[in-house]
Design an enzyme around this catalytic site. Structure first.
Site, mmCIF file in Angstrom:
data_model
loop_
_atom_site.group_PDB
_atom_site.id
_atom_site.type_symbol
_atom_site.label_atom_id
_atom_site.label_comp_id
_atom_site.label_asym_id
_atom_site.label_seq_id
_atom_site.Cartn_x
_atom_site.Cartn_y
_atom_site.Cartn_z
ATOM 1 N N LYS A 16 0.776 -1.224 0.008
ATOM 2 C CA LYS A 16 0.033 0.092 -0.055
ATOM 3 C C LYS A 16 0.744 1.338 0.184
ATOM 4 O O LYS A 16 0.326 2.241 -0.681
ATOM 5 C CB LYS A 16 -1.054 -0.032 1.112
ATOM 6 C CG LYS A 16 -2.037 -0.975 1.096
ATOM 7 C CD LYS A 16 -3.296 -0.436 1.963
ATOM 8 C CE LYS A 16 -4.521 -1.239 1.550
ATOM 9 N NZ LYS A 16 -4.115 -2.826 2.136
ATOM 10 N N GLU A 42 -10.111 7.610 4.036
ATOM 11 C CA GLU A 42 -11.173 6.797 5.094
ATOM 12 C C GLU A 42 -10.206 5.399 5.494
ATOM 13 O O GLU A 42 -9.151 5.551 4.495
ATOM 14 C CB GLU A 42 -12.339 6.279 4.727
ATOM 15 C CG GLU A 42 -12.311 5.321 3.651
ATOM 16 C CD GLU A 42 -11.798 5.824 2.322
ATOM 17 O OE1 GLU A 42 -12.001 7.092 1.949
ATOM 18 O OE2 GLU A 42 -11.284 4.807 1.525
ATOM 19 N N SER A 44 1.587 -9.605 -1.180
ATOM 20 C CA SER A 44 1.307 -8.366 -0.688
ATOM 21 C C SER A 44 1.586 -7.722 0.481
ATOM 22 O O SER A 44 1.946 -6.432 0.524
ATOM 23 C CB SER A 44 -0.125 -7.974 -1.169
ATOM 24 O OG SER A 44 -1.067 -9.014 -0.258
HETATM 25 C C1 PLP Z 1 -5.086 -4.001 1.642
HETATM 26 C C2 PLP Z 1 -4.222 -5.236 1.219
HETATM 27 C C3 PLP Z 1 -4.680 -5.947 0.452
HETATM 28 C C4 PLP Z 1 -6.056 -5.770 -0.439
HETATM 29 O O1 PLP Z 1 -5.916 -4.602 -1.468
HETATM 30 P P1 PLP Z 1 -5.766 -4.617 -2.923
HETATM 31 O O2 PLP Z 1 -6.061 -3.128 -2.954
HETATM 32 O O3 PLP Z 1 -6.819 -5.891 -3.148
HETATM 33 O O4 PLP Z 1 -4.161 -4.774 -3.082
HETATM 34 C C5 PLP Z 1 -4.087 -7.165 0.013
HETATM 35 N N1 PLP Z 1 -2.953 -7.423 0.853
HETATM 36 C C6 PLP Z 1 -2.546 -6.533 1.927
HETATM 37 C C7 PLP Z 1 -1.187 -7.074 2.679
HETATM 38 C C8 PLP Z 1 -3.294 -5.497 2.152
HETATM 39 O O5 PLP Z 1 -2.828 -4.976 3.304
#
Ligand code: PLP
Length: 405
Positions: A101, A123, A388
């Site tokens: 993010k 938000e 992610s």
């Molecule tokens: C917020 C988050 C997601 C989901 O958000 P996307 O916009 O779909 O990428 C996925 N993995 C992690 C670790 C997150 O913090």
């Protein structure tokens, strides 16, 4: 490469179109008082973000502050367990703050700085986006207002503490169910009043144009790095790539590096407890076309056509729609969207931890579980999974609810 009559050599020039559409999805369905604000951001984006100076600033920040490029790791033990398919992960868990993010928050905050804004506003639900944006605001010396429902504030105490330590104002929203939806409404209302001094920073490839494009472009660093790294590690491209899809930002950035390649692409949505409405958040799997939060996409609706309640063990994935570009890539057939439930993602959470020494975010564990499923089916080849984020934030809850596996 052509796919269903869409030329992927020129894909990024033409997607989205001038009005912010990916095919029929996207656009900007917003109150008249926000039109000027969106136009200002769109103009600034094309003017500033494509300038040499902005790009070189962002590159420097990614390297010096975020610790990019993040590596790719070969999962040797896990690959051996499932046969002859080599599994790899792109390590966004090693990006500063522990998830992808921050990639778009740093871009959005740098844009705010260049535009002469004093404040960023957003938000947050589980607090992950709020923490990433508060981090970016602290770095650039911007004020930061984060709107959060009272219920979420109580549930997410560590993230509220993080935001406050980073200097953000956490503004409690006491309307309605006091969760994400009310927080979105409150943040948009505040933005309509204050847009001369601030910009709104959306947390995924969602919302009105230009946000789905802008967030994708800021996240595309993940796909660009991953493609180069994988080629230099193995001399070839992966056979398949996988990412989890909530709003769709980590997936959009990661996929963008491979859309024009002969690579199978999989987006994984959360099946939660099962396929009944209310038990999952798999909008691309079970949803229908509709407009919400300022854009047209595929969404899960209740009997009144309003966004339906959704559920997943992964709070970062429980959103009743997905970014418009994902809806488009689904219809084209360029990306295959599939689902993984809570149970399989918790198993993958423990398996990656025990066999590779990497504790994944429970969101990312959905992609890991799908990668393992592909490994079993494919027999040979390679799969690159976008990890992610890291799972520190999920450990207490998972141990409490599922025990150690
Ligand atoms: C917020 C988050 C997601 C989901 O958000 P996307 O916009 O779909 O990428 C996925 N993995 C992690 C670790 C997150 O913090």
């Amino acid at each position: 490469m052509k796919f269903n009559n869409v030329d992927f050599d020129t894909y990024f020039k033409n997607h989205p179109d001038a009005n912010g559409y990916f095919g029929k999805y996207g656009g900007a369905y917003i109150a008249p008082e926000l039109k000027a604000a969106m136009q200002e951001i769109t103009d600034a984006y094309f003017n500033i973000c494509k300038s040499r100076k902005f790009i070189s600033d962002l590159r420097r920040i990614r390297q010096e502050f975020q610790g990019r490029p993040t590596p790719i790791s070969h999962l040797e033990r896990l690959s051996n367990k499932y046969g002859n398919v080599h599994l790899y992960v792109k390590r966004e868990d090693l990006n500063h703050t522990g998830a992808h993010k921050l990639n778009h928050c740093m871009g959005e905050a740098l844009l705010a700085k260049y535009m002469g804004k004093k404040k960023v506003i957003a938000e947050t639900g589980a607090g992950q986006h709020g923490v990433a944006l508060a981090t970016a605001a602290a770095y650039f010396g911007l004020e930061c207002d984060i709107y959060m429902g009272s219920v979420d504030i109580k549930k997410q105490a560590p993230n509220v503490a993080r935001m406050k330590i980073l200097g953000a104002n956490v503004i409690e929203v006491t309307e309605g169910l006091q969760t994400l939806k009310e927080a979105v409404d409150a943040a948009f209302a505040a933005y309509a009043n204050e847009y001369k001094d601030c910009i709104y920073c959306i947390g995924s490839v969602l919302g009105p144009h230009p946000f789905p494009m802008m967030v994708r472009d800021f996240q595309s660093v993940v796909g660009i790095e991953a493609r180069e790294q994988f080629l230099s590690m193995t001399g070839e491209l992966p056979d398949a790539i996988v990412a989890c899809v909530g709003g769709g930002s980590n997936a959009a950035g990661f996929f963008s590096g491979f859309l024009n390649d002969p690579v199978d692409i999989y987006g994984v949505e959360p099946l939660g407890r099962g396929p009944k409405l209310g038990d999952h958040a798999a909008s691309l799997q079970y949803g229908t076309e509709g407009v919400m939060h300022g854009f047209n996409s595929i969404m899960l609706k209740d009997e009144n056509g309003e966004p339906a309640p959704v559920y997943s063990v992964a709070s970062g994935l429980d959103y009743p729609s997905s970014g418009p570009e994902h809806a488009y890539l689904r219809d084209l057939g360029r990306v295959k969207y599939d689902v993984i439930d809570d149970e399989d993602s918790v198993n993958a959470f423990f398996e990656l931890s025990k066999m590779e020494g990497i504790i994944p975010a429970i969101e990312s564990s959905h992609a890991v579980a799908y990668g393992i499923k592909l490994a079993k089916e494919m027999g040979r080849g390679s799969v690159l999974i976008n990890l992610s984020g890291r799972g520190d934030k999920d450990m207490d809850y998972i141990i409490e609810k599922y025990g150690i596996r």
